[in-house]
Design an enzyme around this catalytic site. Structure first.
Site, PDB file in Angstrom:
ATOM      1  N   TYR A  10      17.666 -29.709  40.127  1.00 21.78           N
ATOM      2  CA  TYR A  10      16.860 -28.490  40.315  1.00 21.78           C
ATOM      3  C   TYR A  10      17.749 -27.250  40.508  1.00 21.78           C
ATOM      4  CZ  TYR A  10      13.795 -25.260  42.891  1.00 21.78           C
ATOM      5  OH  TYR A  10      13.112 -24.165  43.343  1.00 21.78           O
ATOM      6  N   CYS A  33      20.171 -39.623  38.181  1.00 22.77           N
ATOM      7  CA  CYS A  33      19.356 -40.495  39.042  1.00 22.77           C
ATOM      8  C   CYS A  33      18.126 -39.760  39.549  1.00 22.77           C
ATOM      9  CB  CYS A  33      20.183 -41.051  40.210  1.00 22.77           C
ATOM     10  SG  CYS A  33      20.635 -39.827  41.453  1.00 22.77           S
ATOM     11  N   ALA A  80      25.933 -32.655  43.406  1.00 22.30           N
ATOM     12  CA  ALA A  80      25.484 -34.045  43.276  1.00 22.30           C
ATOM     13  C   ALA A  80      25.283 -34.682  44.643  1.00 22.30           C
ATOM     14  CB  ALA A  80      26.490 -34.849  42.461  1.00 22.30           C
ATOM     15  N   GLY A  81      24.134 -35.303  44.806  1.00 21.20           N
ATOM     16  CA  GLY A  81      23.848 -35.986  46.061  1.00 21.20           C
ATOM     17  C   GLY A  81      22.385 -36.366  46.112  1.00 21.20           C
ATOM     18  N   LEU A  82      22.067 -37.197  47.083  1.00 24.27           N
ATOM     19  CA  LEU A  82      20.666 -37.566  47.322  1.00 24.27           C
ATOM     20  C   LEU A  82      20.130 -36.639  48.397  1.00 24.27           C
ATOM     21  CD1 LEU A  82      21.103 -41.463  47.453  1.00 24.27           C
ATOM     22  CD2 LEU A  82      20.495 -40.019  45.479  1.00 24.27           C
ATOM     23  N   SER A 123      23.481 -27.042  53.793  1.00 24.26           N
ATOM     24  CA  SER A 123      22.069 -26.822  54.116  1.00 24.26           C
ATOM     25  C   SER A 123      21.935 -26.261  55.520  1.00 24.26           C
ATOM     26  CB  SER A 123      21.352 -28.171  54.026  1.00 24.26           C
ATOM     27  OG  SER A 123      20.095 -28.098  54.654  1.00 24.26           O
ATOM     28  N   TYR A 149      20.413 -37.785  56.071  1.00 16.79           N
ATOM     29  CA  TYR A 149      20.694 -36.775  55.037  1.00 16.79           C
ATOM     30  C   TYR A 149      21.416 -35.573  55.642  1.00 16.79           C
ATOM     31  CZ  TYR A 149      19.979 -32.648  52.185  1.00 16.79           C
ATOM     32  OH  TYR A 149      20.197 -31.483  51.497  1.00 16.79           O
ATOM     33  N   LYS A 153      25.579 -33.813  55.419  1.00 18.83           N
ATOM     34  CA  LYS A 153      26.032 -32.429  55.170  1.00 18.83           C
ATOM     35  C   LYS A 153      27.042 -32.002  56.227  1.00 18.83           C
ATOM     36  CE  LYS A 153      23.541 -31.685  51.482  1.00 18.83           C
ATOM     37  NZ  LYS A 153      24.220 -31.734  50.158  1.00 18.83           N
ATOM     38  N   VAL A 217      -1.356 -29.945  55.961  1.00 17.11           N
ATOM     39  CA  VAL A 217      -0.505 -28.978  56.673  1.00 17.11           C
ATOM     40  C   VAL A 217      -0.074 -29.660  57.968  1.00 17.11           C
ATOM     41  CG1 VAL A 217      -0.451 -26.744  57.853  1.00 17.11           C
ATOM     42  CG2 VAL A 217      -1.666 -26.983  55.665  1.00 17.11           C
ATOM     43  N   ARG A 292       4.773 -33.296  61.676  1.00 18.14           N
ATOM     44  CA  ARG A 292       5.672 -34.265  61.028  1.00 18.14           C
ATOM     45  C   ARG A 292       6.895 -34.448  61.926  1.00 18.14           C
ATOM     46  NH1 ARG A 292       7.921 -32.901  55.018  1.00 18.14           N
ATOM     47  NH2 ARG A 292       9.006 -31.275  56.160  1.00 18.14           N
TER      48      ARG A 292
HETATM   49  P1  NAD Z   1      18.397 -32.605  42.766  1.00 22.60           P
HETATM   50  O1  NAD Z   1      18.137 -34.004  43.160  1.00 22.60           O
HETATM   51  O2  NAD Z   1      17.454 -31.954  41.825  1.00 22.60           O
HETATM   52  O3  NAD Z   1      19.885 -32.478  42.177  1.00 22.60           O
HETATM   53  C1  NAD Z   1      20.923 -33.334  42.538  1.00 22.60           C
HETATM   54  C2  NAD Z   1      21.523 -33.868  41.258  1.00 22.60           C
HETATM   55  O4  NAD Z   1      22.620 -34.725  41.569  1.00 22.60           O
HETATM   56  C3  NAD Z   1      20.528 -34.691  40.430  1.00 22.60           C
HETATM   57  O5  NAD Z   1      20.544 -34.204  39.108  1.00 22.60           O
HETATM   58  C4  NAD Z   1      21.070 -36.111  40.522  1.00 22.60           C
HETATM   59  O6  NAD Z   1      20.789 -36.836  39.348  1.00 22.60           O
HETATM   60  C5  NAD Z   1      22.551 -35.859  40.730  1.00 22.60           C
HETATM   61  N1  NAD Z   1      23.270 -36.933  41.438  1.00 22.60           N
HETATM   62  C6  NAD Z   1      22.935 -37.535  42.597  1.00 22.60           C
HETATM   63  N2  NAD Z   1      23.869 -38.442  42.939  1.00 22.60           N
HETATM   64  C7  NAD Z   1      24.827 -38.388  41.986  1.00 22.60           C
HETATM   65  C8  NAD Z   1      26.054 -39.099  41.774  1.00 22.60           C
HETATM   66  N3  NAD Z   1      26.461 -40.031  42.636  1.00 22.60           N
HETATM   67  N4  NAD Z   1      26.791 -38.794  40.704  1.00 22.60           N
HETATM   68  C9  NAD Z   1      26.378 -37.863  39.815  1.00 22.60           C
HETATM   69  N5  NAD Z   1      25.221 -37.172  39.955  1.00 22.60           N
HETATM   70  C10 NAD Z   1      24.465 -37.443  41.021  1.00 22.60           C
HETATM   71  O7  NAD Z   1      18.509 -31.752  44.109  1.00 22.60           O
HETATM   72  P2  NAD Z   1      18.649 -30.176  44.331  1.00 22.60           P
HETATM   73  O8  NAD Z   1      17.468 -29.718  45.082  1.00 22.60           O
HETATM   74  O9  NAD Z   1      19.017 -29.491  43.073  1.00 22.60           O
HETATM   75  O10 NAD Z   1      19.866 -30.156  45.352  1.00 22.60           O
HETATM   76  C11 NAD Z   1      21.200 -29.942  44.931  1.00 22.60           C
HETATM   77  C12 NAD Z   1      22.112 -29.985  46.147  1.00 22.60           C
HETATM   78  O11 NAD Z   1      21.686 -28.995  47.078  1.00 22.60           O
HETATM   79  C13 NAD Z   1      22.079 -31.317  46.895  1.00 22.60           C
HETATM   80  O12 NAD Z   1      23.384 -31.591  47.362  1.00 22.60           O
HETATM   81  C14 NAD Z   1      21.164 -31.031  48.051  1.00 22.60           C
HETATM   82  O13 NAD Z   1      21.435 -31.851  49.161  1.00 22.60           O
HETATM   83  C15 NAD Z   1      21.496 -29.586  48.339  1.00 22.60           C
HETATM   84  N6  NAD Z   1      20.419 -28.879  49.057  1.00 22.60           N
HETATM   85  C16 NAD Z   1      19.158 -28.866  48.523  1.00 22.60           C
HETATM   86  C17 NAD Z   1      18.131 -28.237  49.198  1.00 22.60           C
HETATM   87  C18 NAD Z   1      16.714 -28.246  48.665  1.00 22.60           C
HETATM   88  O14 NAD Z   1      15.792 -27.993  49.430  1.00 22.60           O
HETATM   89  N7  NAD Z   1      16.488 -28.508  47.380  1.00 22.60           N
HETATM   90  C19 NAD Z   1      18.394 -27.596  50.425  1.00 22.60           C
HETATM   91  C20 NAD Z   1      19.694 -27.611  50.923  1.00 22.60           C
HETATM   92  C21 NAD Z   1      20.699 -28.252  50.216  1.00 22.60           C
HETATM   93  N1  UDP Z   2       4.903 -29.104  55.068  1.00 24.44           N
HETATM   94  C1  UDP Z   2       3.539 -29.339  55.148  1.00 24.44           C
HETATM   95  N2  UDP Z   2       2.969 -30.235  54.284  1.00 24.44           N
HETATM   96  C2  UDP Z   2       3.680 -30.913  53.340  1.00 24.44           C
HETATM   97  C3  UDP Z   2       5.077 -30.656  53.265  1.00 24.44           C
HETATM   98  C4  UDP Z   2       5.651 -29.757  54.138  1.00 24.44           C
HETATM   99  O1  UDP Z   2       2.852 -28.748  55.981  1.00 24.44           O
HETATM  100  O2  UDP Z   2       3.124 -31.731  52.602  1.00 24.44           O
HETATM  101  C5  UDP Z   2       5.527 -28.116  55.963  1.00 24.44           C
HETATM  102  C6  UDP Z   2       6.608 -28.709  56.850  1.00 24.44           C
HETATM  103  O3  UDP Z   2       6.064 -29.124  58.081  1.00 24.44           O
HETATM  104  C7  UDP Z   2       7.560 -27.532  57.023  1.00 24.44           C
HETATM  105  C8  UDP Z   2       7.377 -26.709  55.755  1.00 24.44           C
HETATM  106  O4  UDP Z   2       6.167 -27.145  55.169  1.00 24.44           O
HETATM  107  O5  UDP Z   2       7.132 -26.734  58.090  1.00 24.44           O
HETATM  108  C9  UDP Z   2       8.521 -26.893  54.759  1.00 24.44           C
HETATM  109  O6  UDP Z   2       8.716 -28.289  54.560  1.00 24.44           O
HETATM  110  P1  UDP Z   2       9.696 -28.837  53.455  1.00 24.44           P
HETATM  111  O7  UDP Z   2       9.658 -30.327  53.531  1.00 24.44           O
HETATM  112  O8  UDP Z   2       9.386 -28.210  52.144  1.00 24.44           O
HETATM  113  O9  UDP Z   2      11.122 -28.275  53.889  1.00 24.44           O
HETATM  114  P2  UDP Z   2      11.989 -28.500  55.227  1.00 24.44           P
HETATM  115  O10 UDP Z   2      12.041 -27.185  55.906  1.00 24.44           O
HETATM  116  O11 UDP Z   2      11.328 -29.566  56.031  1.00 24.44           O
HETATM  117  O12 UDP Z   2      13.319 -28.904  54.684  1.00 24.44           O
END
Ligand code: NAD
Ligand code: UDP
Length: 337
Positions: A10, A33, A80-82, A123, A149, A153, A217, A292
């Site tokens: 994403y 993945c 890259a990460g979960l 994050s 998770y 970080k 909510v 939650r």
């Molecule tokens: P995402 O899952 O869409 O993207 C992560 C990508 O990494 C995926 O395309 C996945 O296939 C790939 N991947 C996972 N493990 C891998 C591996 N071992 N080798 C190669 N590729 C691998 O997630 P995103 O939302 O785009 O997040 C990207 C980064 O940002 C992540 O590290 C996530 O923890 C961090 N992040 C995301 C958020 C959020 O809310 N989306 C918030 C804070 C931090």
């Molecule tokens: N939330 C909610 N319903 C849902 C998912 C999330 O009310 O189905 C709320 C959650 O309690 C938080 C906010 O929306 O206050 C953002 O949640 P999200 O999981 O998107 O991000 P977070 O801040 O937890 O990483």
């Protein structure tokens, strides 16, 4: 050339698009993945450029050595990460292996290849609880996140800090994202979660297109203006721009730099619902559900350090975020599939 791990995901795909538009050459390494190669095809179509996708794992050291040996990589952006908070509680070892183990393998390969410029996806979760403080500033100490998770970080930030301390030739940007939402304004790329979404905006989107019935909510009895939790939502294209600024800023420096990437304002769950309803022109059915586990009532970024040092601020409003999310969802009701 910039190596982008997780670049098909994403945030990665939006950042690859922005990098290409800024004239960078991009190589993506992703094991797909949690993503689809289609995202990179669309990025290439939208930009008229050609980011190459290598399907592979960051834990594969031989592959990393080959990539770093064969291409003139000058920096790595490491997405890259979960990332599923709840899943990480169920499968902690998978998270420590993929996120922490994968990052160590990547750092070792970079060290061996002499590529010592890294931008890392951290994050706001690294702040933990901070004694009830709601505005997070980079000078606050690392907290204790409630999920494995979040702990990955904190661990990766610590490992990167120690790496740069041991070898001052490293340059590392730790970017602490708040809540990324939205999609590219074309509606051709966006967030495509597998299964039932855990996050608020993807969940609302699937309610809006009829894939899910109603939003729960999580709690309306918090100490906030409308009783629902406050978060700092940031448009993914603003976030992508922040990566390009960070990359360019650290190009001629060494050391470790930490920046919050957020807007500086908190929006409630109900604010998000209302903005989405405005964007899609229909009502989003919801019920109030219990809180939650692990949710904090409210937090947002202090974004001043990034403004001062990177010349970066968010430019897109909550309404923009929801309008762009809706465009993506309406054009792609089943995501990339
Ligand atoms: P995402 O899952 O869409 O993207 C992560 C990508 O990494 C995926 O395309 C996945 O296939 C790939 N991947 C996972 N493990 C891998 C591996 N071992 N080798 C190669 N590729 C691998 O997630 P995103 O939302 O785009 O997040 C990207 C980064 O940002 C992540 O590290 C996530 O923890 C961090 N992040 C995301 C958020 C959020 O809310 N989306 C918030 C804070 C931090
Ligand atoms: N939330 C909610 N319903 C849902 C998912 C999330 O009310 O189905 C709320 C959650 O309690 C938080 C906010 O929306 O206050 C953002 O949640 P999200 O999981 O998107 O991000 P977070 O801040 O937890 O990483």
């Amino acid at each position: 050339m910039i190596l982008v791990t997780g670049g098909a995901g994403y945030i990665g795909s939006h950042t690859v698009l922005t990098l290409l538009q800024h004239g960078h050459d991009v190589l993506v390494l992703d094991n797909l993945c949690n993503s689809s190669a289609e995202a990179i095809h669309r990025v290439n179509r939208l930009t008229g450029k050609n980011a190459r996708l290598i399907e592979g794992d960051i834990r594969n050291r031989a592959l990393l050595d080959q990539i770093l040996g064969e291409h003139p990589i000058r920096a790595v952006i490491h997405f890259a990460g979960l990332k599923a908070v709840g899943e990480s509680v169920q499968k902690p070892l998978a998270y420590y292996d993929n996120n922490v183990g994968g990052s160590i393998t990547l750092i070792e390969a970079m060290q061996a290849a002499g590529v010592k410029n890294l931008v890392f996806s951290s994050s706001a979760t690294v702040y933990g609880e901070q004694g009830g403080a709601r505005e997070y500033t980079e000078t606050m100490p690392l907290g204790v996140p409630s999920s494995p998770y979040g702990k990955t970080k904190v661990m990766i930030e610590t490992i990167l800090g120690d790496t740069a301390h041991a070898d001052p030739a490293w340059t590392i940007a730790l970017l602490r994202y708040f809540n990324p939402v939205g999609a590219h304004e074309s509606g051709d790329i966006g967030e495509d979660p597998q299964g039932i979404p855990n996050n608020l905006v993807p969940y609302i989107s699937q309610v809006a297109v009829g894939r899910l019935e109603r939003l729960a909510v999580y709690g309306d009895d918090y100490d906030t203006p409308d009783g629902t939790c406050l978060r700092d939502y940031i448009h993914v294209m603003d976030l992508a721009a922040g990566h390009v600024k960070a990359l360019e800023h650290i190009a001629d420096k060494t050391g470790v730099y930490t920046w919050n990437l957020g807007s500086g304002t908190g929006s409630s769950v109900l604010d998000v619902v209302r903005a989405y309803e405005k964007a899609c022109g229909k009502a989003i059915p919801y019920t109030i559900a219990p809180r939650r586990a692990g949710d904090l009532p409210a937090f947002w970024a202090n974004p001043e350090k990034a403004a001062r040092e990177l010349g970066w601020r968010t430019e897109r409003s909550l309404d923009d975020m929801m309008a762009d999310t809706w465009r993506w969802q309406a054009k792609n009701p089943q995501g990339y599939r």
